[in-house]
Design an enzyme around this catalytic site. Structure first.
Site, PDB file in Angstrom:
ATOM      1  N   LYS A 112       0.813  -1.216   0.077  1.00 55.99           N
ATOM      2  CA  LYS A 112      -0.004  -0.141   0.101  1.00 55.99           C
ATOM      3  C   LYS A 112       0.588   1.263  -0.099  1.00 55.99           C
ATOM      4  O   LYS A 112       0.073   2.266  -0.300  1.00 55.99           O
ATOM      5  CB  LYS A 112      -0.849   0.039   1.155  1.00 55.99           C
ATOM      6  CG  LYS A 112      -1.932  -0.986   1.165  1.00 55.99           C
ATOM      7  CD  LYS A 112      -3.334  -0.803   1.624  1.00 55.99           C
ATOM      8  CE  LYS A 112      -4.338  -1.796   1.285  1.00 55.99           C
ATOM      9  NZ  LYS A 112      -5.624  -1.594   1.086  1.00 55.99           N
ATOM     10  N   LYS A 194      -5.343  -9.713  -5.851  1.00 58.86           N
ATOM     11  CA  LYS A 194      -6.240 -10.188  -5.182  1.00 58.86           C
ATOM     12  C   LYS A 194      -7.697  -8.873  -5.369  1.00 58.86           C
ATOM     13  O   LYS A 194      -7.455  -7.884  -5.526  1.00 58.86           O
ATOM     14  CB  LYS A 194      -6.213  -9.973  -3.584  1.00 58.86           C
ATOM     15  CG  LYS A 194      -6.608  -9.291  -2.620  1.00 58.86           C
ATOM     16  CD  LYS A 194      -6.381  -9.279  -1.340  1.00 58.86           C
ATOM     17  CE  LYS A 194      -6.682  -7.851  -0.415  1.00 58.86           C
ATOM     18  NZ  LYS A 194      -7.763  -7.899   0.015  1.00 58.86           N
ATOM     19  N   LYS A 197     -11.127  -3.714  -2.314  1.00 56.62           N
ATOM     20  CA  LYS A 197     -12.442  -2.425  -2.432  1.00 56.62           C
ATOM     21  C   LYS A 197     -11.823  -1.171  -3.242  1.00 56.62           C
ATOM     22  O   LYS A 197     -12.384  -0.458  -3.815  1.00 56.62           O
ATOM     23  CB  LYS A 197     -12.584  -2.296  -1.010  1.00 56.62           C
ATOM     24  CG  LYS A 197     -13.690  -2.853  -0.427  1.00 56.62           C
ATOM     25  CD  LYS A 197     -14.191  -2.393   0.956  1.00 56.62           C
ATOM     26  CE  LYS A 197     -13.868  -3.271   1.899  1.00 56.62           C
ATOM     27  NZ  LYS A 197     -12.625  -2.956   2.951  1.00 56.62           N
TER      28      LYS A 197
END
Ligand code: ATP
Ligand code: LTN
Length: 327
Positions: A112, A194, A197
């Site tokens: 991230k 993956k 969201k």
């Protein structure tokens, strides 16, 4: 004695099929066997850029989906993380006992922070100590999550062990619980990533509130390959992912599924899978509309969750503050 279970989801956007298959569906399946605590982790959602109004809306949507997917407020305490301020108090205390090196090893942080570099918030770095606080505050035994969260739950266990060693037996050591099928649902557009969201591409994930026509369209565009046979082969990630979703939703064995698709093409696979996804999500969407039409009831459920958890929270925090010499 029932096992105490804790888990949570970030209100960082609309829930997708990965969140359902990797997490919520398993919580629902076991709720009568366990002592359940399920949280909307709003303070984790603010570790990256976000809009306050959207966050408020996402929290409501997530609680509505918890209920619509079948979590029952009788056997489950449902609540919002920021409504119990001890989560952040305990997270600070954990920040002071967690070596930096442990946090630097977290793969989710590395992924991230990759494109944010120096702009990344200190909160994103210490995200795992807040997650450890969520889990350990309730003396949790089991944490049902998708595969991507295993490392974080193991870190929570390491923090508990270190705390117990430094300050005396205080915390139960939690275990991650990860199902075999669909613990990592992949993106439809890119089966090497993956389903997530925060990925914005149109055909990446299936939202739990997506209308049937959109679900069919997204699945019809899903990445496959140039081969023909429809079999479970990890070397063919696109087809493997679609078959895995089929397996999780149908409950059939791999052999039964391969026999069903023998001699058929990808259009059939995508069409049959769309039927299954729509049949699973339609009743959830209908319940969601019903539940969210009575927002006061949702507020009441969340307030009851906090009241139920208070004694547990106070018992842990009193021990922690005393053990650390803060009282
Ligand atoms: P974000 O993209 O904002 O990081 P996310 O989609 O990864 O969000 P989380 O809130 O981090 O979702 O995860 C909630 C739960 O869903 C966790 O238990 C997580 O392991 C599980 N989960 C998330 N993505 C998947 C997936 N693709 N397959 C299976 N389980 C998943
Ligand atoms: N980090 C998790 C969300 C999360 C969580 C938790 C999961 C926060 N606190 C405690 C289980 C237990 C995620 O990104 N999915």
């Amino acid at each position: 004695m029932k096992k105490r279970v804790f888990s949570g989801i970030k209100p960082s956007g609309s829930l997708h099929l990965g969140n359902y298959l990797g997490a919520i569906r398993n919580w629902v399946a076991d709720q009568d066997k366990c002592e359940n605590i399920f949280c909307v982790v709003d303070q984790h959602a603010i570790t990256v850029d976000y809009e306050p109004a959207a966050l408020r809306q996402n929290v409501r949507e997530l609680v509505g989906l918890y209920l619509a997917c079948g979590l029952d407020p009788a056997p489950c305490a449902l609540f919002v993380q920021s409504h119990v301020p001890e989560h952040t108090e305990l997270a600070w205390l954990f920040n002071c006992v967690t070596p930096m090196g442990w946090l630097q090893r977290m793969t989710q942080f590395k992924e991230k922070s990759d494109d944010l570099r120096e702009q990344v918030s200190a909160g994103l770095f210490t995200y795992p100590t807040l997650m450890a606080a969520d889990i350990l505050l309730y003396q949790t035994e089991e944490v049902p999550v998708g595969d991507d969260q295993k490392q974080h739950v193991e870190l929570a266990r390491d923090i508990a062990q270190r705390f117990n060693h430094l300050f005396g037996e205080t915390f139960v050591l939690p275990e991650p619980v990860i199902r075999k099928v669909a613990a990592r649902v992949m993106g439809l557009d890119d089966p090497s990533k993956k389903m997530s969201k925060s990925t914005t591409s149109d055909s990446h994930g299936i939202g739990l509130l997506d209308p049937p026509a959109l679900i069919r369209k997204k699945l019809s565009r899903a990445t496959t390959d140039s081969q023909r046979e429809i079999v479970f082969d990890r070397e063919r990630p696109g087809v493997f992912n679609l078959l895995t979703i089929f397996q999780a939703l149908s409950g059939q064995s791999q052999e039964e599924i391969e026999a069903h698709f023998a001699g058929k093409g990808y259009a059939q696979l995508k069409g049959d899978l769309a039927d299954l996804v729509v049949a699973t999500l339609e009743p959830i969407q209908a319940r969601y509309r019903e539940i969210t039409s009575a927002p006061e009831q949702i507020d009441q459920i969340l307030a009851q969750g906090v009241t139920r958890l208070r004694p547990l929270v106070e018992a842990t925090m009193t021990r922690v503050r005393c053990a650390m010499g803060l009282r």
